[in-house]
Design a protein around this motif. Sequence first.
Motif, PDB file in Angstrom:
ATOM      1  N   UNK A   6      -2.356   5.431   2.578  1.00  0.00           N
ATOM      2  CA  UNK A   6      -2.904   6.010   1.346  1.00  0.00           C
ATOM      3  C   UNK A   6      -2.974   4.990   0.207  1.00  0.00           C
ATOM      4  N   UNK A   7      -2.266   3.868   0.355  1.00  0.00           N
ATOM      5  CA  UNK A   7      -2.287   2.846  -0.676  1.00  0.00           C
ATOM      6  C   UNK A   7      -3.244   1.725  -0.313  1.00  0.00           C
ATOM      7  N   UNK A   8      -2.730   0.503  -0.311  1.00  0.00           N
ATOM      8  CA  UNK A   8      -3.603  -0.648  -0.049  1.00  0.00           C
ATOM      9  C   UNK A   8      -3.536  -1.116   1.404  1.00  0.00           C
ATOM     10  N   UNK A   9      -2.978  -0.278   2.291  1.00  0.00           N
ATOM     11  CA  UNK A   9      -2.903  -0.645   3.700  1.00  0.00           C
ATOM     12  C   UNK A   9      -3.931   0.140   4.510  1.00  0.00           C
ATOM     13  N   UNK A  10      -4.411  -0.475   5.594  1.00  0.00           N
ATOM     14  CA  UNK A  10      -5.358   0.194   6.486  1.00  0.00           C
ATOM     15  C   UNK A  10      -4.902   0.015   7.926  1.00  0.00           C
ATOM     16  N   UNK A  61      -1.134   7.253  24.164  1.00  0.00           N
ATOM     17  CA  UNK A  61      -1.383   7.441  22.743  1.00  0.00           C
ATOM     18  C   UNK A  61      -1.041   6.147  22.001  1.00  0.00           C
ATOM     19  N   UNK A  62      -1.139   6.197  20.680  1.00  0.00           N
ATOM     20  CA  UNK A  62      -1.118   4.976  19.871  1.00  0.00           C
ATOM     21  C   UNK A  62       0.207   4.822  19.124  1.00  0.00           C
ATOM     22  N   UNK A  63       1.226   4.338  19.815  1.00  0.00           N
ATOM     23  CA  UNK A  63       2.531   4.177  19.169  1.00  0.00           C
ATOM     24  C   UNK A  63       2.735   2.791  18.552  1.00  0.00           C
ATOM     25  N   UNK A  64       1.972   1.805  18.999  1.00  0.00           N
ATOM     26  CA  UNK A  64       2.162   0.421  18.542  1.00  0.00           C
ATOM     27  C   UNK A  64       1.060   0.061  17.546  1.00  0.00           C
ATOM     28  N   UNK A  65       1.449  -0.523  16.421  1.00  0.00           N
ATOM     29  CA  UNK A  65       0.523  -0.628  15.302  1.00  0.00           C
ATOM     30  C   UNK A  65       0.561  -1.992  14.612  1.00  0.00           C
ATOM     31  N   UNK A  66      -0.572  -2.304  13.990  1.00  0.00           N
ATOM     32  CA  UNK A  66      -0.675  -3.315  12.948  1.00  0.00           C
ATOM     33  C   UNK A  66      -1.312  -2.637  11.737  1.00  0.00           C
ATOM     34  N   UNK A  67      -0.569  -2.501  10.660  1.00  0.00           N
ATOM     35  CA  UNK A  67      -1.152  -2.114   9.382  1.00  0.00           C
ATOM     36  C   UNK A  67      -1.403  -3.383   8.584  1.00  0.00           C
ATOM     37  N   UNK A  68      -2.555  -3.483   7.938  1.00  0.00           N
ATOM     38  CA  UNK A  68      -2.882  -4.691   7.177  1.00  0.00           C
ATOM     39  C   UNK A  68      -3.349  -4.305   5.782  1.00  0.00           C
ATOM     40  N   UNK A  69      -3.044  -5.156   4.811  1.00  0.00           N
ATOM     41  CA  UNK A  69      -3.534  -4.915   3.457  1.00  0.00           C
ATOM     42  C   UNK A  69      -5.045  -5.094   3.434  1.00  0.00           C
ATOM     43  N   UNK A  70      -5.675  -4.432   2.485  1.00  0.00           N
ATOM     44  CA  UNK A  70      -7.133  -4.376   2.481  1.00  0.00           C
ATOM     45  C   UNK A  70      -7.794  -5.695   2.086  1.00  0.00           C
ATOM     46  N   UNK A  71      -7.000  -6.687   1.659  1.00  0.00           N
ATOM     47  CA  UNK A  71      -7.561  -8.007   1.373  1.00  0.00           C
ATOM     48  C   UNK A  71      -7.552  -8.908   2.605  1.00  0.00           C
ATOM     49  N   UNK A  72      -7.212  -8.336   3.754  1.00  0.00           N
ATOM     50  CA  UNK A  72      -7.217  -9.068   5.024  1.00  0.00           C
ATOM     51  C   UNK A  72      -8.338  -8.504   5.891  1.00  0.00           C
ATOM     52  N   UNK A  73      -9.179  -9.389   6.412  1.00  0.00           N
ATOM     53  CA  UNK A  73     -10.262  -8.969   7.291  1.00  0.00           C
ATOM     54  C   UNK A  73      -9.792  -8.950   8.734  1.00  0.00           C
ATOM     55  N   UNK A  74      -9.959  -7.820   9.394  1.00  0.00           N
ATOM     56  CA  UNK A  74      -9.634  -7.710  10.817  1.00  0.00           C
ATOM     57  C   UNK A  74     -10.836  -8.200  11.617  1.00  0.00           C
ATOM     58  N   UNK A  75     -10.645  -9.295  12.346  1.00  0.00           N
ATOM     59  CA  UNK A  75     -11.729  -9.884  13.131  1.00  0.00           C
ATOM     60  C   UNK A  75     -11.725  -9.385  14.571  1.00  0.00           C
TER      61      UNK A  75
END
Length: 312
Positions: free
Chosen positions: A251-255, A276-290
């Motif tokens: 809900x903040x600056x993470x996606x 299901x999806x138990x393992x995650x990478x949350x990244x701040x919105x100033x980082x581009x996921x390639x």
Amino acid sequence: MNKSIVQKSLWIATIAIVVASILPNIAADYWLIDIFSNFKFQYLTLSIVLLISCFFLIKRRIVLLVLLSSAVLWNGYFIAPYYFQSNTTELPSHKKVKFTSINLHSSNSEKELVLQYITEDDPDVLILMEFTPTWQDALEPIMEAYPYRKLMPRNDNFGITVWSKYKMQGTADYFELNSKPSIIANLLIENISMSLIATHPIPPISQQTFENRNTHLSNILENRATYSDHLIIAGDFNTSSFSNHFRKLTRGDLKDSRLGFGLLPTWPANYLLFQTTLDHFLVSKNITVLERSTGKNIGSDHLPISLTVGIH
């Protein structure tokens, strides 16, 4: 088979699917109900199968069709963004960096398979969970490729370590909660500072552990101002992307780094139909996921996950 039995079965299955789909997102504060939130892809698939079946097996089917259509739309609402929403921006990338996160499984005997996988995957930053003294010894041959390391082996399922090819300072943090460590790694990548939080909350197998997991994740975000503007949170969160408690994290600056790349489920590794999806990478919105992907089965009950990002 008796037609009335088929019809009753369809009704029972429909009601069960609708309840399992919707209840976890409107009554999310009880651990057993929240567990049902993890399987929305399975509910979506079953809803579509039941919807098709109704056309051939039920004459008076309006109510069933409405209920099943609602289940399809409800579950589709949670799933569609992972396939159709772009996770990239038009910002220029100064540096590409690859992160890999692996829940090793403390009792996994496939040591050579894990060594081979890490060597071939060759990430810049490696996060390992369920990291035991035995695993530390087994992975010694590849450790020298990562000159910066923070190791916290344990004999239970909550050892953790971060290895980096980039300059890194790592510290342990318990987020004012329990004796299960997380690692805060401050990385310097071509003069760009980045914070990486590697974490593994306890599984929600009771109301107490459920609340512990949720508090653990919430406490990480409460300290957001103390981390770098460029932030990645990685690990086995013991909750899926569909839980209300996971969705609060974005809900903040993470996606969620999965957006636009598909669901990429990771657990249980050996049972495709239930994954299901138990393992995650949350990244701040100033980082581009390639790039975002899952790896092959390496003997753990979780699949590895990898993330390539552009640092601005």
